[in-house]
Design an enzyme around this catalytic site. Structure first.
Site, short mmCIF file in Angstrom:
data_model
loop_
_atom_site.label_atom_id
_atom_site.label_comp_id
_atom_site.label_asym_id
_atom_site.label_seq_id
_atom_site.Cartn_x
_atom_site.Cartn_y
_atom_site.Cartn_z
N ALA A 1 7.81 46.29 -103.48
CA ALA A 1 7.60 44.85 -103.37
C ALA A 1 8.19 44.35 -102.07
O ALA A 1 9.09 44.99 -101.50
CB ALA A 1 8.22 44.11 -104.55
N TYR B 1 8.02 33.72 -101.88
CA TYR B 1 8.21 34.99 -102.60
C TYR B 1 7.66 34.88 -104.02
O TYR B 1 6.88 35.72 -104.47
CB TYR B 1 9.68 35.37 -102.62
CG TYR B 1 10.02 36.47 -103.60
CD1 TYR B 1 9.55 37.76 -103.42
CD2 TYR B 1 10.79 36.20 -104.74
CE1 TYR B 1 9.84 38.77 -104.33
CE2 TYR B 1 11.09 37.20 -105.65
CZ TYR B 1 10.61 38.47 -105.45
OH TYR B 1 10.89 39.46 -106.36
N ASP C 1 11.48 36.60 -112.18
CA ASP C 1 11.76 35.26 -112.69
C ASP C 1 11.32 34.17 -111.71
O ASP C 1 11.16 33.01 -112.09
CB ASP C 1 13.26 35.12 -112.98
CG ASP C 1 14.12 35.50 -111.78
OD1 ASP C 1 14.06 36.67 -111.35
OD2 ASP C 1 14.85 34.64 -111.26
N GLN D 1 15.48 50.24 -105.17
CA GLN D 1 16.36 50.47 -106.31
C GLN D 1 15.59 50.97 -107.53
O GLN D 1 16.03 51.90 -108.22
CB GLN D 1 17.13 49.19 -106.66
CG GLN D 1 18.09 48.75 -105.57
CD GLN D 1 18.88 47.52 -105.97
OE1 GLN D 1 20.09 47.60 -106.23
NE2 GLN D 1 18.23 46.38 -106.03
#
Length: 322
Positions: free
Chosen positions: A64, A129, A106, A11
């Protein structure tokens, strides 16, 4: 200027290409986009060889490993892509005087703080993660610690709840809204939905001047999220409401989306309950922002998550993607 973008299929990578194309930057500079089919980011030797061959002035790591739940069982792969690959890129940037733009999450925080996280808060990730992304941040910082070697610089943009061209929470909710008349969505996790296009524009506003040339900026971590905060439930409600108002034929009404606690929707990987992030470091640099956006510097940072989500959903309806 020679710009290299990793993660062209994601994205954020697609957003960078869209922003670059709209700005005609490609007519001024060489831009190379690579994705998973061109380079395996778990192969550090291949990354090193590619960087030495291409010799980029700017490295944008929009790639990622983002499969949060799969990461619990694919630990080595998550660390290879989210920690080791950024370290290699950072070392190249440092020693060759390049600018390195990297993206974090975050999930490097445990979500227990009662207020918004600031850039200097201690990392304490819960899931693999998040741990792999935190390791990537630390590796980049370590790579640039030696201030005696070159003029390279870096920015780590921490963001949350990203959406753009591809699969994401908003697209999933709208797909389900066409199929179902009721839905349950978590209402006790807080954060800010972030447009991938906006994130690309903010990144370039920090790194480029208004003549589309590289400029100096302080290396470090920047929280990059739009104004405001919400929950997954409120986001789902808003997205469905905007879609209906834009003319989408949905079975689901916003009022039929039931708010539930996260405990009622268990997942393999734990999520932070609080993903709110304060943007103090980025806001302090407002007057020095440049970039490619047609908006003023202050307008770029003043955008709310609601305005971005509304524009995104309306565009999906207009393109008949809902």
């Amino acid at each position: 200027m020679n710009i290299l973008v990793f993660g062209k299929d994601g994205q954020l990578g697609k957003a960078f290409k869209s922003v670059f194309d709209a700005s005609k930057l490609g007519e001024l500079h060489r831009i190379t986009y690579v994705g998973r089919t061109e380079y395996d980011l778990s192969n550090t030797d291949a990354i090193i060889a590619f960087l030495n061959e291409l010799k980029p002035n700017v490295i944008i790591n929009a790639a990622a490993y983002t499969a949060v739940d799969k990461a619990e069982t694919e630990t080595d792969l998550a660390y290879a892509i989210n920690a080791k690959a950024p370290e290699v890129m950072a070392l190249y940037a440092k020693h060759c005087g390049a600018t390195f733009l990297h993206y974090s999450t975050d999930f490097v925080f445990d979500g227990s703080k009662k207020t918004a996280y600031v850039e200097s808060d201690v990392r304490n990730p819960l899931a693999i993660y998040g741990k792999s992304k935190a390791a990537g941040e630390e590796a980049i910082e370590a790579a640039f610690e030696d201030s005696n070697s070159s003029a390279g610089r870096y920015a780590i943009f921490r963001t949350s709840w990203v959406y753009g061209e591809g699969g994401n929470f908003i697209r999933t909710i709208l797909r389900l809204a066409k199929e179902r008349e009721t839905l349950k969505v978590i209402a006790d996790q807080y954060g800010a939905p972030t447009s991938a296009t906006w994130l690309a524009e903010v990144s370039l506003a920090l790194a480029l001047n208004e003549q589309h040339q590289l400029k100096s900026f302080p290396s470090g971590i920047y929280h990059a999220v739009p104004q405001g905060e919400t929950t997954w439930h409120a986001l789902a409600y808003y997205a469905v409401q905007v879609a209906i108002e834009a003319g989408a034929g949905l079975k689901l009404r916003p009022e039929a989306i039931t708010a539930i606690p996260a405990t009622e929707y268990p997942l393999p990987a734990p999520r932070p309950m609080n993903s709110r992030m304060a943007r103090g470091v980025l806001e302090a640099l407002t007057n020095s922002l440049g970039g490619l956006s047609i908006m003023t510097k202050s307008q770029l940072l003043e955008q709310s998550w609601e305005s971005q989500v509304a524009a995104y959903v309306q565009d999906l309806v207009h393109r008949k993607l809902i």
